[in-house]
Design a protein around this motif. Structure first.
Motif, PDB file in Angstrom:
ATOM      1  N   GLN A 253     -10.435   1.786   5.034  1.00  0.00           N
ATOM      2  CA  GLN A 253     -11.294   2.966   5.164  1.00  0.00           C
ATOM      3  C   GLN A 253     -10.931   4.049   4.153  1.00  0.00           C
ATOM      4  OE1 GLN A 253     -10.659   3.495   9.390  1.00  0.00           O
ATOM      5  NE2 GLN A 253     -12.762   2.916   9.815  1.00  0.00           N
ATOM      6  N   VAL A 254      -9.629   4.249   3.941  1.00  0.00           N
ATOM      7  CA  VAL A 254      -9.213   5.315   3.024  1.00  0.00           C
ATOM      8  C   VAL A 254      -9.623   4.967   1.587  1.00  0.00           C
ATOM      9  CG1 VAL A 254      -6.864   4.422   2.672  1.00  0.00           C
ATOM     10  CG2 VAL A 254      -7.315   6.856   2.380  1.00  0.00           C
ATOM     11  N   THR A 255      -9.598   3.677   1.250  1.00  0.00           N
ATOM     12  CA  THR A 255     -10.028   3.227  -0.082  1.00  0.00           C
ATOM     13  C   THR A 255     -11.521   3.503  -0.272  1.00  0.00           C
ATOM     14  OG1 THR A 255      -8.402   1.441   0.123  1.00  0.00           O
ATOM     15  CG2 THR A 255      -9.994   1.250  -1.667  1.00  0.00           C
ATOM     16  N   LEU A 256     -12.277   3.217   0.786  1.00  0.00           N
ATOM     17  CA  LEU A 256     -13.729   3.433   0.727  1.00  0.00           C
ATOM     18  C   LEU A 256     -14.064   4.922   0.599  1.00  0.00           C
ATOM     19  CD1 LEU A 256     -16.380   1.891   0.805  1.00  0.00           C
ATOM     20  CD2 LEU A 256     -16.415   2.204   3.291  1.00  0.00           C
ATOM     21  N   LEU A 257     -13.336   5.754   1.348  1.00  0.00           N
ATOM     22  CA  LEU A 257     -13.554   7.203   1.271  1.00  0.00           C
ATOM     23  C   LEU A 257     -13.294   7.704  -0.147  1.00  0.00           C
ATOM     24  CD1 LEU A 257     -14.100   9.973   2.519  1.00  0.00           C
ATOM     25  CD2 LEU A 257     -11.716  10.025   3.293  1.00  0.00           C
ATOM     26  N   ALA A 258     -12.173   7.255  -0.732  1.00  0.00           N
ATOM     27  CA  ALA A 258     -11.836   7.677  -2.099  1.00  0.00           C
ATOM     28  C   ALA A 258     -12.915   7.217  -3.087  1.00  0.00           C
ATOM     29  CB  ALA A 258     -10.477   7.093  -2.492  1.00  0.00           C
ATOM     30  N   TYR A 259     -13.391   5.993  -2.891  1.00  0.00           N
ATOM     31  CA  TYR A 259     -14.433   5.425  -3.754  1.00  0.00           C
ATOM     32  C   TYR A 259     -15.718   6.264  -3.668  1.00  0.00           C
ATOM     33  CZ  TYR A 259     -18.074   1.943  -4.934  1.00  0.00           C
ATOM     34  OH  TYR A 259     -19.163   1.285  -5.450  1.00  0.00           O
ATOM     35  N   LYS A 263     -17.521   8.496  -6.567  1.00  0.00           N
ATOM     36  CA  LYS A 263     -18.935   8.321  -6.940  1.00  0.00           C
ATOM     37  C   LYS A 263     -19.678   9.659  -6.964  1.00  0.00           C
ATOM     38  CE  LYS A 263     -21.103   5.185  -4.423  1.00  0.00           C
ATOM     39  NZ  LYS A 263     -21.629   3.924  -3.861  1.00  0.00           N
ATOM     40  N   ARG A 264     -19.201  10.591  -6.124  1.00  0.00           N
ATOM     41  CA  ARG A 264     -19.835  11.918  -6.077  1.00  0.00           C
ATOM     42  C   ARG A 264     -19.231  12.874  -7.102  1.00  0.00           C
ATOM     43  NH1 ARG A 264     -20.795   9.388  -1.701  1.00  0.00           N
ATOM     44  NH2 ARG A 264     -22.430   9.892  -0.215  1.00  0.00           N
ATOM     45  N   GLY A 265     -18.428  12.324  -8.010  1.00  0.00           N
ATOM     46  CA  GLY A 265     -17.992  13.130  -9.150  1.00  0.00           C
ATOM     47  C   GLY A 265     -16.583  13.691  -9.074  1.00  0.00           C
ATOM     48  N   LEU A 266     -15.836  13.411  -7.991  1.00  0.00           N
ATOM     49  CA  LEU A 266     -14.447  13.888  -7.954  1.00  0.00           C
ATOM     50  C   LEU A 266     -13.573  12.955  -8.797  1.00  0.00           C
ATOM     51  CD1 LEU A 266     -13.811  14.919  -4.225  1.00  0.00           C
ATOM     52  CD2 LEU A 266     -14.343  16.380  -6.159  1.00  0.00           C
ATOM     53  N   ASN A 267     -12.637  13.542  -9.516  1.00  0.00           N
ATOM     54  CA  ASN A 267     -11.804  12.760 -10.438  1.00  0.00           C
ATOM     55  C   ASN A 267     -10.625  12.138  -9.682  1.00  0.00           C
ATOM     56  OD1 ASN A 267     -10.606  11.690 -12.658  1.00  0.00           O
ATOM     57  ND2 ASN A 267      -9.728  13.617 -13.379  1.00  0.00           N
ATOM     58  N   ILE A 268     -10.923  11.046  -8.982  1.00  0.00           N
ATOM     59  CA  ILE A 268      -9.919  10.371  -8.140  1.00  0.00           C
ATOM     60  C   ILE A 268      -9.704   8.972  -8.698  1.00  0.00           C
ATOM     61  CG2 ILE A 268      -9.599   9.337  -5.839  1.00  0.00           C
ATOM     62  CD1 ILE A 268     -10.947  11.786  -4.663  1.00  0.00           C
ATOM     63  N   PRO A 269      -8.442   8.511  -8.769  1.00  0.00           N
ATOM     64  CA  PRO A 269      -8.207   7.167  -9.336  1.00  0.00           C
ATOM     65  C   PRO A 269      -8.782   6.052  -8.453  1.00  0.00           C
ATOM     66  CG  PRO A 269      -6.140   8.123  -8.523  1.00  0.00           C
ATOM     67  CD  PRO A 269      -7.179   9.198  -8.424  1.00  0.00           C
ATOM     68  N   LYS A 275      -3.477   7.072   3.004  1.00  0.00           N
ATOM     69  CA  LYS A 275      -3.897   8.464   3.209  1.00  0.00           C
ATOM     70  C   LYS A 275      -3.113   9.398   2.294  1.00  0.00           C
ATOM     71  CE  LYS A 275      -5.072   7.850   8.069  1.00  0.00           C
ATOM     72  NZ  LYS A 275      -4.434   7.882   9.369  1.00  0.00           N
ATOM     73  N   ASP A 276      -1.785   9.153   2.190  1.00  0.00           N
ATOM     74  CA  ASP A 276      -0.948  10.034   1.364  1.00  0.00           C
ATOM     75  C   ASP A 276      -1.426  10.040  -0.087  1.00  0.00           C
ATOM     76  OD1 ASP A 276       0.525  10.604   3.556  1.00  0.00           O
ATOM     77  OD2 ASP A 276       2.230   9.312   3.061  1.00  0.00           O
ATOM     78  N   GLU A 277      -1.770   8.862  -0.600  1.00  0.00           N
ATOM     79  CA  GLU A 277      -2.251   8.795  -1.985  1.00  0.00           C
ATOM     80  C   GLU A 277      -3.536   9.591  -2.158  1.00  0.00           C
ATOM     81  OE1 GLU A 277      -0.636   4.376  -3.332  1.00  0.00           O
ATOM     82  OE2 GLU A 277      -2.774   4.761  -3.244  1.00  0.00           O
ATOM     83  N   LEU A 278      -4.408   9.498  -1.172  1.00  0.00           N
ATOM     84  CA  LEU A 278      -5.677  10.220  -1.269  1.00  0.00           C
ATOM     85  C   LEU A 278      -5.445  11.731  -1.211  1.00  0.00           C
ATOM     86  CD1 LEU A 278      -8.712  10.287  -1.498  1.00  0.00           C
ATOM     87  CD2 LEU A 278      -8.876   9.965   0.979  1.00  0.00           C
ATOM     88  N   VAL A 279      -4.579  12.146  -0.274  1.00  0.00           N
ATOM     89  CA  VAL A 279      -4.265  13.580  -0.152  1.00  0.00           C
ATOM     90  C   VAL A 279      -3.701  14.102  -1.465  1.00  0.00           C
ATOM     91  CG1 VAL A 279      -2.717  15.242   0.980  1.00  0.00           C
ATOM     92  CG2 VAL A 279      -3.980  13.559   2.357  1.00  0.00           C
ATOM     93  N   LYS A 283      -5.230  16.936  -3.880  1.00  0.00           N
ATOM     94  CA  LYS A 283      -4.422  18.119  -4.205  1.00  0.00           C
ATOM     95  C   LYS A 283      -4.334  18.324  -5.702  1.00  0.00           C
ATOM     96  CE  LYS A 283      -1.127  18.420  -0.333  1.00  0.00           C
ATOM     97  NZ  LYS A 283       0.206  17.936   0.045  1.00  0.00           N
ATOM     98  N   GLY A 284      -4.312  17.194  -6.434  1.00  0.00           N
ATOM     99  CA  GLY A 284      -4.139  17.273  -7.892  1.00  0.00           C
ATOM    100  C   GLY A 284      -5.409  17.623  -8.657  1.00  0.00           C
ATOM    101  N   LEU A 285      -6.529  17.727  -7.925  1.00  0.00           N
ATOM    102  CA  LEU A 285      -7.797  18.027  -8.625  1.00  0.00           C
ATOM    103  C   LEU A 285      -7.795  19.471  -9.115  1.00  0.00           C
ATOM    104  CD1 LEU A 285     -10.355  16.395  -6.153  1.00  0.00           C
ATOM    105  CD2 LEU A 285      -9.646  15.524  -8.369  1.00  0.00           C
TER     106      LEU A 285
END
Length: 287
Positions: A253-259, A263-269, A275-279, A283-285
């Motif tokens: 689920q966390v992978t899908l949320l990040a994806y 797609k909506r334009g946030l610069n996420i790897p 969850k920690d990686e996503l947080v 934070k780094g944006l």
């Protein structure tokens, strides 16, 4: 072939033959279709796929429960087609099945765990040492005098794993070991598998269709229709959300949320696994 691989399948094909009541062939299903893979000692490998993908059939070749229709499978350098090797292969590559009730035979937990080593002719004093060590490894030592019937599904499955560990295998194959468990039981079983890999150095093959369970693997193989369709690190596999959807598989689920955020334009790897990686990514944006 030298045995630098713990497991190796080369051009493996396996066909199930269906017969009618008279024994005539009604049809043939190719469950594994010319598949090759290698697993090094000490690796934690996950094999993913939906039902009917061939993943459990592949698992049963790794301890000689099935023999190839074509091709070759080696376990620690031993050809599984050679009948003289089967006993040694099953001691080196232990199997934990989906339903612990099919694997547990003793009336008391410690007797059940000692059953394998006893069959191997291990001296009694050493059997008890192995039983104690195995039950401690999976966190079930305090239940050693209990009847398995009074345990939860997750606890029973950990006893099944202890029974395999007591045989001191080099490799443990877990064939959908959490399919019948609740989320807590699933976590316990995966934790036990990771500890065996990291602390004991045992090669782990985890067959599953739960995405969350494979994120700790060294490598993931994704099967579909008897073929390996994808292979790579969990991060590489989960970076390919659309490809996984084509293969009728989800992602954590966390992978899908990040994806979706990406797609909506946030610069996420790509390939966020926790969850920690996503947080940390959010934070780094820079806004």
């Amino acid at each position: 072939m030298s045995s630098e691989n713990m497991l190796k399948a080369e051009n493996l094909t396996f066909e199930y033959i269906r017969r009618d009541e008279e024994g005539n062939v009604e049809g043939i299903t190719t469950a594994i279709d010319n598949t090759s893979l290698e697993v090094k000692p000490g690796e934690f490998i996950s094999i993913l796929g939906h039902n009917g993908s061939g993943k459990s059939t592949l698992a049963k070749h790794f301890n000689a429960l099935l023999s190839p229709t074509e091709g070759t499978v080696w376990v620690d350098g031993m050809d599984t087609m050679d009948a003289d090797n089967v006993w040694d292969i099953r001691q080196e590559a232990g199997m934990v099945f989906q339903n612990p009730d099919n694997q547990i035979i003793g009336q008391i937990v410690e007797e059940d765990v000692g059953f394998g080593p006893e069959n191997m002719g291990i001296p009694t004093a050493e059997i008890w040492e192995r039983v104690e060590e195995s039950l401690k490894t999976v966190g079930m030592y305090e239940f050693r005098k209990h009847s398995p019937n009074h345990l939860s599904g997750g606890q029973k499955q950990r006893v099944s794993i202890a029974g395999v560990i007591a045989m001191h295998p080099k490799c443990i194959i877990l064939d959908e070991p959490t399919a019948m468990l609740d989320p807590n039981g699933r976590k316990d079983v995966i934790r036990a598998a990771r500890a065996l890999n990291q602390v004991e150095g045992i090669t782990i093959i985890l067959i599953t269709h739960y995405m969350e369970e494979v994120i700790y693997s060294d490598r993931v193989f994704v099967m579909d229709k008897g073929h390996i369709e994808m292979q790579g690190t969990p991060r590489a596999i989960f970076s390919q959300v659309d490809r996984l959807k084509e293969l009728r598989l989800g992602v954590p689920q966390v992978t899908l949320l990040a994806y979706e955020l990406k797609k909506r334009g946030l610069n996420i790897p790509d390939g966020i696994l926790s969850k920690d990686e996503l947080v940390n990514a959010i934070k780094g944006l820079r806004y």
